[in-house]
Write a protein that holds these residues in place. Structure first.
Motif, mmCIF file in Angstrom:
data_model
loop_
_atom_site.group_PDB
_atom_site.id
_atom_site.type_symbol
_atom_site.label_atom_id
_atom_site.label_comp_id
_atom_site.label_asym_id
_atom_site.label_seq_id
_atom_site.Cartn_x
_atom_site.Cartn_y
_atom_site.Cartn_z
ATOM 1 N N ARG A 23 36.958 57.847 46.418
ATOM 2 C CA ARG A 23 36.584 56.440 46.251
ATOM 3 C C ARG A 23 36.911 55.656 47.510
ATOM 4 N NH1 ARG A 23 39.130 57.247 41.153
ATOM 5 N NH2 ARG A 23 40.983 56.158 41.916
ATOM 6 N N ALA A 24 35.937 54.903 48.021
ATOM 7 C CA ALA A 24 36.187 54.059 49.188
ATOM 8 C C ALA A 24 36.793 52.718 48.770
ATOM 9 C CB ALA A 24 34.886 53.823 49.954
ATOM 10 N N ARG A 25 36.331 52.211 47.648
ATOM 11 C CA ARG A 25 36.756 50.876 47.211
ATOM 12 C C ARG A 25 38.115 50.962 46.525
ATOM 13 N NH1 ARG A 25 35.845 47.005 42.873
ATOM 14 N NH2 ARG A 25 35.183 44.991 43.720
ATOM 15 N N LEU A 26 39.029 50.110 46.961
ATOM 16 C CA LEU A 26 40.358 50.059 46.362
ATOM 17 C C LEU A 26 40.293 49.300 45.045
ATOM 18 C CD1 LEU A 26 42.914 49.362 49.217
ATOM 19 C CD2 LEU A 26 43.131 51.091 47.446
ATOM 20 N N ALA A 27 40.614 49.980 43.959
ATOM 21 C CA ALA A 27 40.598 49.319 42.652
ATOM 22 C C ALA A 27 41.788 49.715 41.783
ATOM 23 C CB ALA A 27 39.294 49.633 41.917
ATOM 24 N N ASP A 28 42.570 50.700 42.208
ATOM 25 C CA ASP A 28 43.717 51.136 41.428
ATOM 26 C C ASP A 28 44.801 50.056 41.445
ATOM 27 O OD1 ASP A 28 46.545 52.464 41.314
ATOM 28 O OD2 ASP A 28 45.175 53.916 40.397
ATOM 29 N N LEU A 77 44.956 33.748 48.400
ATOM 30 C CA LEU A 77 44.522 34.536 47.243
ATOM 31 C C LEU A 77 43.356 33.846 46.562
ATOM 32 C CD1 LEU A 77 48.043 34.508 46.937
ATOM 33 C CD2 LEU A 77 47.285 36.547 45.737
ATOM 34 N N HIS A 78 42.273 34.599 46.364
ATOM 35 C CA HIS A 78 41.158 34.070 45.575
ATOM 36 C C HIS A 78 41.621 33.881 44.135
ATOM 37 C CE1 HIS A 78 36.933 33.527 44.271
ATOM 38 N NE2 HIS A 78 37.473 33.927 43.125
ATOM 39 N N THR A 79 41.315 32.709 43.574
ATOM 40 C CA THR A 79 41.559 32.450 42.156
ATOM 41 C C THR A 79 40.332 31.734 41.587
ATOM 42 O OG1 THR A 79 42.555 30.235 42.411
ATOM 43 C CG2 THR A 79 44.022 32.127 42.649
ATOM 44 N N GLY A 80 40.185 31.797 40.260
ATOM 45 C CA GLY A 80 39.084 31.090 39.627
ATOM 46 C C GLY A 80 37.751 31.799 39.763
ATOM 47 N N LEU A 82 42.351 40.346 45.273
ATOM 48 C CA LEU A 82 42.877 41.057 44.109
ATOM 49 C C LEU A 82 42.232 40.583 42.814
ATOM 50 C CD1 LEU A 82 45.056 42.953 42.826
ATOM 51 C CD2 LEU A 82 46.569 40.959 42.801
ATOM 52 N N ALA A 83 41.911 39.308 42.722
ATOM 53 C CA ALA A 83 41.295 38.767 41.499
ATOM 54 C C ALA A 83 40.018 39.504 41.159
ATOM 55 C CB ALA A 83 41.020 37.272 41.674
ATOM 56 N N TYR A 84 39.260 39.914 42.163
ATOM 57 C CA TYR A 84 38.025 40.666 41.930
ATOM 58 C C TYR A 84 38.305 42.119 41.568
ATOM 59 C CZ TYR A 84 34.893 37.061 43.799
ATOM 60 O OH TYR A 84 34.178 35.921 43.980
ATOM 61 N N ARG A 85 39.308 42.681 42.182
ATOM 62 C CA ARG A 85 39.529 44.123 42.059
ATOM 63 C C ARG A 85 40.214 44.504 40.752
ATOM 64 N NH1 ARG A 85 38.750 46.591 47.021
ATOM 65 N NH2 ARG A 85 37.334 45.258 48.219
ATOM 66 N N TYR A 86 41.130 43.636 40.279
ATOM 67 C CA TYR A 86 41.882 43.989 39.072
ATOM 68 C C TYR A 86 42.253 42.764 38.247
ATOM 69 C CZ TYR A 86 45.483 45.977 36.062
ATOM 70 O OH TYR A 86 46.219 46.371 34.974
ATOM 71 N N PRO A 117 29.678 37.963 39.612
ATOM 72 C CA PRO A 117 29.862 38.735 38.375
ATOM 73 C C PRO A 117 30.777 39.945 38.498
ATOM 74 C CG PRO A 117 27.545 38.167 38.656
ATOM 75 C CD PRO A 117 28.236 37.814 39.943
ATOM 76 N N ASP A 118 31.212 40.280 39.712
ATOM 77 C CA ASP A 118 32.172 41.366 39.894
ATOM 78 C C ASP A 118 33.555 40.979 39.362
ATOM 79 O OD1 ASP A 118 32.867 43.924 40.808
ATOM 80 O OD2 ASP A 118 33.627 43.127 42.689
ATOM 81 N N LEU A 119 33.734 39.713 39.051
ATOM 82 C CA LEU A 119 35.026 39.174 38.632
ATOM 83 C C LEU A 119 35.037 38.942 37.128
ATOM 84 C CD1 LEU A 119 36.913 36.312 40.415
ATOM 85 C CD2 LEU A 119 36.156 35.937 38.082
ATOM 86 N N THR A 120 36.177 39.193 36.483
ATOM 87 C CA THR A 120 36.370 38.830 35.077
ATOM 88 C C THR A 120 37.188 37.547 35.053
ATOM 89 O OG1 THR A 120 36.301 41.156 34.413
ATOM 90 C CG2 THR A 120 37.280 39.593 32.851
ATOM 91 N N LEU A 121 36.585 36.461 34.617
ATOM 92 C CA LEU A 121 37.117 35.131 34.907
ATOM 93 C C LEU A 121 38.536 34.919 34.398
ATOM 94 C CD1 LEU A 121 36.627 32.401 36.175
ATOM 95 C CD2 LEU A 121 35.552 31.642 34.049
ATOM 96 N N HIS A 122 38.832 35.321 33.172
ATOM 97 C CA HIS A 122 40.163 35.001 32.646
ATOM 98 C C HIS A 122 41.265 35.746 33.393
ATOM 99 C CE1 HIS A 122 39.399 38.717 30.301
ATOM 100 N NE2 HIS A 122 40.716 38.819 30.239
ATOM 101 N N ARG A 123 40.927 36.826 34.074
ATOM 102 C CA ARG A 123 41.922 37.542 34.873
ATOM 103 C C ARG A 123 42.169 36.876 36.217
ATOM 104 N NH1 ARG A 123 39.641 43.688 33.896
ATOM 105 N NH2 ARG A 123 40.193 43.839 31.670
ATOM 106 N N ALA A 124 41.371 35.863 36.549
ATOM 107 C CA ALA A 124 41.515 35.145 37.814
ATOM 108 C C ALA A 124 42.212 33.805 37.641
ATOM 109 C CB ALA A 124 40.140 34.932 38.451
ATOM 110 N N ASP A 125 42.813 33.574 36.478
ATOM 111 C CA ASP A 125 43.598 32.365 36.225
ATOM 112 C C ASP A 125 44.846 32.409 37.104
ATOM 113 O OD1 ASP A 125 45.413 30.475 35.222
ATOM 114 O OD2 ASP A 125 44.794 30.784 33.144
#
Length: 365
Positions: free
Chosen positions: A189-194, A218-221, A159-163, A225-233
Motif C-alpha cells: 500500500r502506498a497510501r498511509l491509512a493505518d 491539522l485539517h478539521t471539519g 489525519l482527519a481524512y485518513r482515519y 467525500p474521502d472524509l467521514t465528517l463526524h470523525r473530523a470534529d
C-alpha cells in the motif's frame, strides 16, 4: 493580509465543467439539473469575480465563463490573484494537481500573486515517499520529515481524512509501529491509512516541529467525500492536545465547519491551540459574518487567523479574501453600532486576524 493556509492554482485553460467542479468539495459529477454555481460559494464567485474581469457583479455564470475564455486563462489568473491583495501566502505543497492539470510552482505563484510565498510541508505526503524496511521506518520517517520541514514555515496533517481525529494521548509503542509498517510493506500500500502509523507520524511531527520551532496544522471539519465528517470534529483532539501541550508546539486547527465553535473552544481552553475559518468563509457565502461571529464568541482574538484554503482556481483566492474582508467588516460594524467595541478596538482586531496573528505564530518578517 497573510493567507496562512492555501494551495497553488491551475493556470491552464479549463473546460467549463472542470472549472465548476472546483467550486465544490465533491469529487463527483453534479446531480442532474444542478450546478456548483448554484450554491452560496457560486453566488460569492459571481459577486466578487466578474468585476475583476471587466463584467458587472452578479453576471450570469455563462457570461462569466465566456469572458474568462476571452481573456485567456493566464490573464484571468493574473487578475484574480492580484485582486486578492495578499501580502504573504503559506502554501501546502501536498497537492500538485487539480482537474487533471498541474498546479503552478511556488515561484510562479509568487509572481502571479505579488505575495511572499512560503511552504507548508504535508506530513503524510512526506511519509509516503519513505522507502525503508519496517524496523528502520520510524527513524527514516523522522529524518525525512526533518529534512523536508527545514526551511518551511509549518507542517500540516490530513489525519482527519485518513482515519479521524480521535488520537490517543499515548504514543504508539515501537513494536506496534514496526509491525504496522511491515504489514503495509507486505500489502504494497502506498497510501498511509493505518491508525498506528498515522498516530506515530503525528507524534513524529510534534517532535520535529518542537526541534525546528514550527507550528503543526491539522485539517478539521468538512472536506471532500474521502472524509467521514463526524470523525473530523476538532473536539476529538482534546486528549492529544493535552498530551502534546508540554512540547509547546502550536496546533493550528484549519476550517472547522460545522464544528467551528468546538475549534474556538479548544483555542480558548488550551494555550497551544490556534484556529481559522478557512474555506468556510467562501463556502458560506452571504452567511460569512454570522459564522465568523460564532467563532468569535469564544476564540481569543489573538488566536484566530485568516486563510482562503484556495485550491486549483484563482477565483478562490479572490473570493476568500473578499469574503473575509466583507464578513469581518460587517461583523465589526455591528459590534460598534451596538456599543460592543470602539473603532480602535475594531481596527486592532481586524489587523490581528488578517495578518498580525499569523506573523507572530509563524515568525514571519
Amino acid at each position: 493580509m497573510v493567507d496562512h493556509h492555501c494551495h497553488s492554482v491551475v493556470a491552464a485553460e479549463l473546460t467549463d465543467d472542470a472549472l465548476a467542479g472546483l467550486l465544490t468539495e465533491s469529487d463527483r459529477p453534479p446531480a442532474p439539473g444542478c450546478s456548483p454555481f448554484d450554491s452560496a460559494l457560486g453566488l460569492a464567485v459571481r459577486r466578487w469575480c466578474p468585476p475583476v474581469l471587466g463584467l458587472p457583479a452578479h453576471a450570469p455564470a455563462a457570461e462569466y465563463l465566456a469572458r474568462r475564455r476571452e481573456l485567456g486563462a493566464a490573464e484571468a489568473t493574473r487578475r484574480l490573484l492580484a485582486a486578492a491583495r495578499l501580502d504573504t501566502c503559506l502554501v501546502d505543497t501536498g497537492l500538485t494537481a487539480a482537474a487533471g492539470r498541474e498546479l503552478l510552482p511556488l515561484t510562479e505563484l509568487a509572481g502571479a500573486t505579488g505575495a511572499v510565498v512560503r511552504e507548508v510541508v504535508r506530513l503524510e505526503s512526506v511519509a509516503e515517499t519513505v522507502a525503508s524496511g519496517a524496523e528502520d521506518w520510524p527513524r527514516a520517517v523522522g529524518e525525512a520529515l526533518a529534512a523536508a520541514a527545514t526551511g518551511a514555515v509549518a507542517v500540516k496533517s490530513v489525519l482527519a481524512y485518513r482515519y479521524g481525529l480521535a488520537v490517543p494521548a499515548e504514543r504508539p509503542a515501537r513494536p506496534a509501529v514496526v509491525a504496522a509498517a511491515g504489514a503495509r510493506l507486505r500489502d504494497g500500500r502506498a497510501r498511509l491509512a493505518d491508525p498506528v502509523l498515522l498516530h506515530h507520524l503525528l507524534w513524529t511531527a510534534v517532535d520535529v516541529c518542537a526541534e525546528l520551532g514550527l507550528p503543526l496544522q491539522l485539517h478539521t471539519g468538512f472536506g471532500d467525500p474521502d472524509l467521514t465528517l463526524h470523525r473530523a470534529d476538532p473536539s476529538l483532539l482534546a486528549d492529544f492536545v493535552r498530551a502534546a501541550e508540554p512540547s509547546g508546539v502550536p496546533l493550528v486547527l484549519l476550517h472547522g465547519y460545522p464544528y467551528h465553535r468546538q475549534a474556538a473552544w479548544l483555542a480558548q481552553a488550551f494555550p497551544t491551540v490556534y484556529t481559522d475559518l478557512g474555506l468556510t468563509a467562501s463556502y458560506t457565502g452571504p452567511r460569512v459574518a454570522a459564522v465568523l461571529g460564532e467563532m468569535l464568541e469564544l476564540v481569543p482574538f489573538g488566536k484566530l487567523l485568516f486563510s482562503t484554503d484556495a485550491y486549483g482556481l484563482p477565483e478562490l483566492f479572490s473570493v476568500g479574501a473578499a469574503q473575509f474582508r466583507y464578513g469581518l467588516g460587517m461583523l465589526l460594524s455591528d459590534w460598534q453600532a451596538g456599543g460592543a467595541c470602539s473603532a480602535p478596538d475594531a481596527r486592532r482586531l481586524a489587523r490581528l486576524i488578517a495578518a498580525d496573528n499569523a506573523r507572530r505564530l509563524y515568525a514571519l518578517r
